[in-house]
Design a protein around this motif. Structure first.
Motif, PDB file in Angstrom:
ATOM      1  N   PRO A   3       3.359  -7.352   4.374  1.00  0.00           N
ATOM      2  CA  PRO A   3       2.776  -8.614   4.849  1.00  0.00           C
ATOM      3  C   PRO A   3       1.446  -8.442   5.592  1.00  0.00           C
ATOM      4  O   PRO A   3       0.631  -9.362   5.623  1.00  0.00           O
ATOM      5  CB  PRO A   3       3.861  -9.180   5.774  1.00  0.00           C
ATOM      6  CG  PRO A   3       4.743  -8.033   6.118  1.00  0.00           C
ATOM      7  CD  PRO A   3       4.676  -7.088   4.956  1.00  0.00           C
ATOM      8  N   THR A   4       1.219  -7.240   6.172  1.00  0.00           N
ATOM      9  CA  THR A   4      -0.040  -7.073   6.923  1.00  0.00           C
ATOM     10  C   THR A   4      -1.245  -6.989   5.979  1.00  0.00           C
ATOM     11  O   THR A   4      -2.389  -6.988   6.438  1.00  0.00           O
ATOM     12  CB  THR A   4       0.003  -5.820   7.825  1.00  0.00           C
ATOM     13  OG1 THR A   4       0.178  -4.660   7.010  1.00  0.00           O
ATOM     14  CG2 THR A   4       1.129  -5.911   8.840  1.00  0.00           C
ATOM     15  N   ASN A  44       5.489  -1.764   7.004  1.00  0.00           N
ATOM     16  CA  ASN A  44       5.561  -0.307   6.876  1.00  0.00           C
ATOM     17  C   ASN A  44       4.810   0.393   7.994  1.00  0.00           C
ATOM     18  O   ASN A  44       4.710   1.623   8.016  1.00  0.00           O
ATOM     19  CB  ASN A  44       5.061   0.147   5.488  1.00  0.00           C
ATOM     20  CG  ASN A  44       3.622  -0.255   5.211  1.00  0.00           C
ATOM     21  OD1 ASN A  44       2.851  -0.528   6.119  1.00  0.00           O
ATOM     22  ND2 ASN A  44       3.258  -0.283   3.927  1.00  0.00           N
ATOM     23  N   GLY A  45       4.224  -0.390   8.906  1.00  0.00           N
ATOM     24  CA  GLY A  45       3.598   0.202  10.090  1.00  0.00           C
ATOM     25  C   GLY A  45       2.264   0.859   9.820  1.00  0.00           C
ATOM     26  O   GLY A  45       1.827   1.707  10.594  1.00  0.00           O
ATOM     27  N   ASN A 102       0.820  -1.214   0.000  1.00  0.00           N
ATOM     28  CA  ASN A 102       0.000   0.000   0.000  1.00  0.00           C
ATOM     29  C   ASN A 102       0.854   1.265   0.000  1.00  0.00           C
ATOM     30  O   ASN A 102       0.350   2.354   0.243  1.00  0.00           O
ATOM     31  CB  ASN A 102      -0.982   0.000   1.173  1.00  0.00           C
ATOM     32  CG  ASN A 102      -0.321  -0.417   2.470  1.00  0.00           C
ATOM     33  OD1 ASN A 102       0.890  -0.607   2.527  1.00  0.00           O
ATOM     34  ND2 ASN A 102      -1.102  -0.552   3.528  1.00  0.00           N
ATOM     35  N   LEU A 103       2.155   1.126  -0.219  1.00  0.00           N
ATOM     36  CA  LEU A 103       3.017   2.288  -0.452  1.00  0.00           C
ATOM     37  C   LEU A 103       3.767   2.053  -1.769  1.00  0.00           C
ATOM     38  O   LEU A 103       3.773   0.928  -2.288  1.00  0.00           O
ATOM     39  CB  LEU A 103       4.018   2.477   0.696  1.00  0.00           C
ATOM     40  CG  LEU A 103       3.510   3.110   1.992  1.00  0.00           C
ATOM     41  CD1 LEU A 103       4.649   3.282   2.984  1.00  0.00           C
ATOM     42  CD2 LEU A 103       2.832   4.460   1.750  1.00  0.00           C
ATOM     43  N   SER A 104       4.427   3.067  -2.252  1.00  0.00           N
ATOM     44  CA  SER A 104       5.212   2.937  -3.500  1.00  0.00           C
ATOM     45  C   SER A 104       6.583   3.585  -3.289  1.00  0.00           C
ATOM     46  O   SER A 104       6.901   4.588  -3.924  1.00  0.00           O
ATOM     47  CB  SER A 104       4.505   3.646  -4.652  1.00  0.00           C
ATOM     48  OG  SER A 104       3.264   3.074  -4.889  1.00  0.00           O
ATOM     49  N   CYS A 105       7.371   3.023  -2.402  1.00  0.00           N
ATOM     50  CA  CYS A 105       8.673   3.614  -2.093  1.00  0.00           C
ATOM     51  C   CYS A 105       9.575   3.510  -3.337  1.00  0.00           C
ATOM     52  O   CYS A 105       9.747   2.409  -3.879  1.00  0.00           O
ATOM     53  CB  CYS A 105       9.319   2.900  -0.916  1.00  0.00           C
ATOM     54  SG  CYS A 105       8.235   2.847   0.527  1.00  0.00           S
ATOM     55  N   PRO A 106      10.158   4.608  -3.783  1.00  0.00           N
ATOM     56  CA  PRO A 106      10.948   4.580  -5.029  1.00  0.00           C
ATOM     57  C   PRO A 106      12.164   3.662  -4.967  1.00  0.00           C
ATOM     58  O   PRO A 106      12.625   3.185  -5.989  1.00  0.00           O
ATOM     59  CB  PRO A 106      11.405   6.037  -5.197  1.00  0.00           C
ATOM     60  CG  PRO A 106      10.585   6.841  -4.267  1.00  0.00           C
ATOM     61  CD  PRO A 106      10.049   5.940  -3.202  1.00  0.00           C
TER      62      PRO A 106
END
Ligand code: SF4
Ligand code: SF4
Length: 321
Positions: free
Chosen positions: A57-58, A82-83, A11-15
């Motif tokens: 994983p969550t 990613n918390g 659910n994030l898109s870290c570059p």
């Protein structure tokens, strides 16, 4: 420790993410049935610590049950996240997780204020429940800031930070440090480690570094204070959702079809180590050829960064998934 990639969804898109290109190859999450096969193998194979990782994983609907069964088998569970999980899910996970390794990004990575707040809500919750937390940071060429990281660690009394330099994804579509540029980030890394020491926060570099990127005095300092610091990498053992596995994600092509065919983790590690043996002597800097530390203490940098194309395509524009 082995790493279990139960999903490549995120659910994030870290570059800088080096798992970003894996979702198309593994569109399916690990199924419950496949996980049971893996757990049975882990019991037989002498695994004592397993990390659940992704992707995120969550997002896997079966995560709680998976970590519960793993912990009940006497295997310590680390969760890389990613918390951003909902509070109820975090609460359910706490009893089974030995160490929450939480990726702490700079503010710009989070898509909204509410997402950023959820990250901090989770850190507050974990602190209140007395859970063990390690912060995690991947320094990337355009992301060397660490002040916010130290503030976050202090705010939640977190005493350990795992860090790494971003490594090339197997398609090199992420942002990463090319092999010849790792030296430029060492000044920033040393400053970061020194500040952590002043604050009584332990640090560990996840993968390997080139020892000559720092002075002998600086190397000696880093070795003294680091939880982990190495010049020669060992197989990360990254298990994909279909039970195939790779040396590490950046070296995804060094692979086995099914980990459960190996009688023990040691054999798997032996297999991967053998598979990269020749590569350790290829594409090194000229100075490594005459260096007394070469292959005694230092392999001349990340093997994935020394690969020919496509990973040499380090100037490629990062694609945000
Ligand atoms: S092996 Fe190569 S990279 Fe490592 S310290 Fe020696 S010269 Fe530097
Ligand atoms: S090749 Fe070695 S140093 Fe590079 S990412 Fe893989 S495990 Fe780390």
């Amino acid at each position: 420790m082995i790493n279990i990639f139960i999903t490549y969804r995120c659910n994030l898109s870290c570059p800088y993410c080096f798992a970003r290109d894996l979702q198309k190859d593994f569109p399916q999450d690990m199924s419950g049935e496949t996980f049971r096969l893996l757990l049975n193998w882990m019991r037989r194979a002498g695994v004592n610590t397993a990390a659940f990782i992704g992707g995120e994983p969550t997002l896997h609907p079966g995560l709680v049950q998976m970590v519960q069964e793993t912990a009940a088998s006497g295997i310590a569970v680390t969760l890389f996240t990613n918390g951003l999980s909902p509070a109820e899910l975090t609460e359910q996970l706490i009893p089974h997780i030995d160490n929450f390794v939480i990726n702490c990004n700079s503010r710009s990575i989070y898509p909204s204020e509410s997402t950023f707040e959820r990250f901090h809500d989770n850190l507050r919750l974990l602190q209140a429940k007395g859970a063990r937390v390690t912060l995690s940071k991947n320094f990337a060429p355009d992301d060397l800031d660490h002040d916010y990281l130290l503030e976050t660690a202090q705010s939640y009394q977190i005493k350990a930070i795992r860090y790494d330099f971003s490594r090339p994804a197997s398609s090199a579509t992420n942002t990463f440090f090319p092999a010849e540029k790792t030296g430029t980030l060492m000044a920033s890394t040393l400053s970061f480690v020194r500040k952590c020491e002043e604050l009584d926060i332990k640090t560990g570099l996840d993968c390997c570094m080139k020892f000559c990127d720092v002075s002998p005095e600086e190397l000696s300092y880093l070795r003294k204070v680091s939880m982990k610091l190495t010049g020669i990498c060992h197989p990360s053992v990254d298990i994909h959702p279909d039970l195939s596995a790779s040396y590490c994600l950046p070296m995804r092509h060094i692979t086995v079809d099914d980990v459960t065919e190996f009688s023990g983790v040691d054999w798997l590690i032996y297999h991967f180590s053998n598979a990269v043996r020749e590569m350790r002597f290829k594409n090194t800097d000229q100075k490594c050829n005459t260096c007394p530390d070469f292959m005694r203490k230092c392999q001349g940098g990340c093997l994935a960064s020394r690969q020919p194309a496509p990973t040499s395509n380090c100037n490629s524009t990062p694609t945000i998934a």
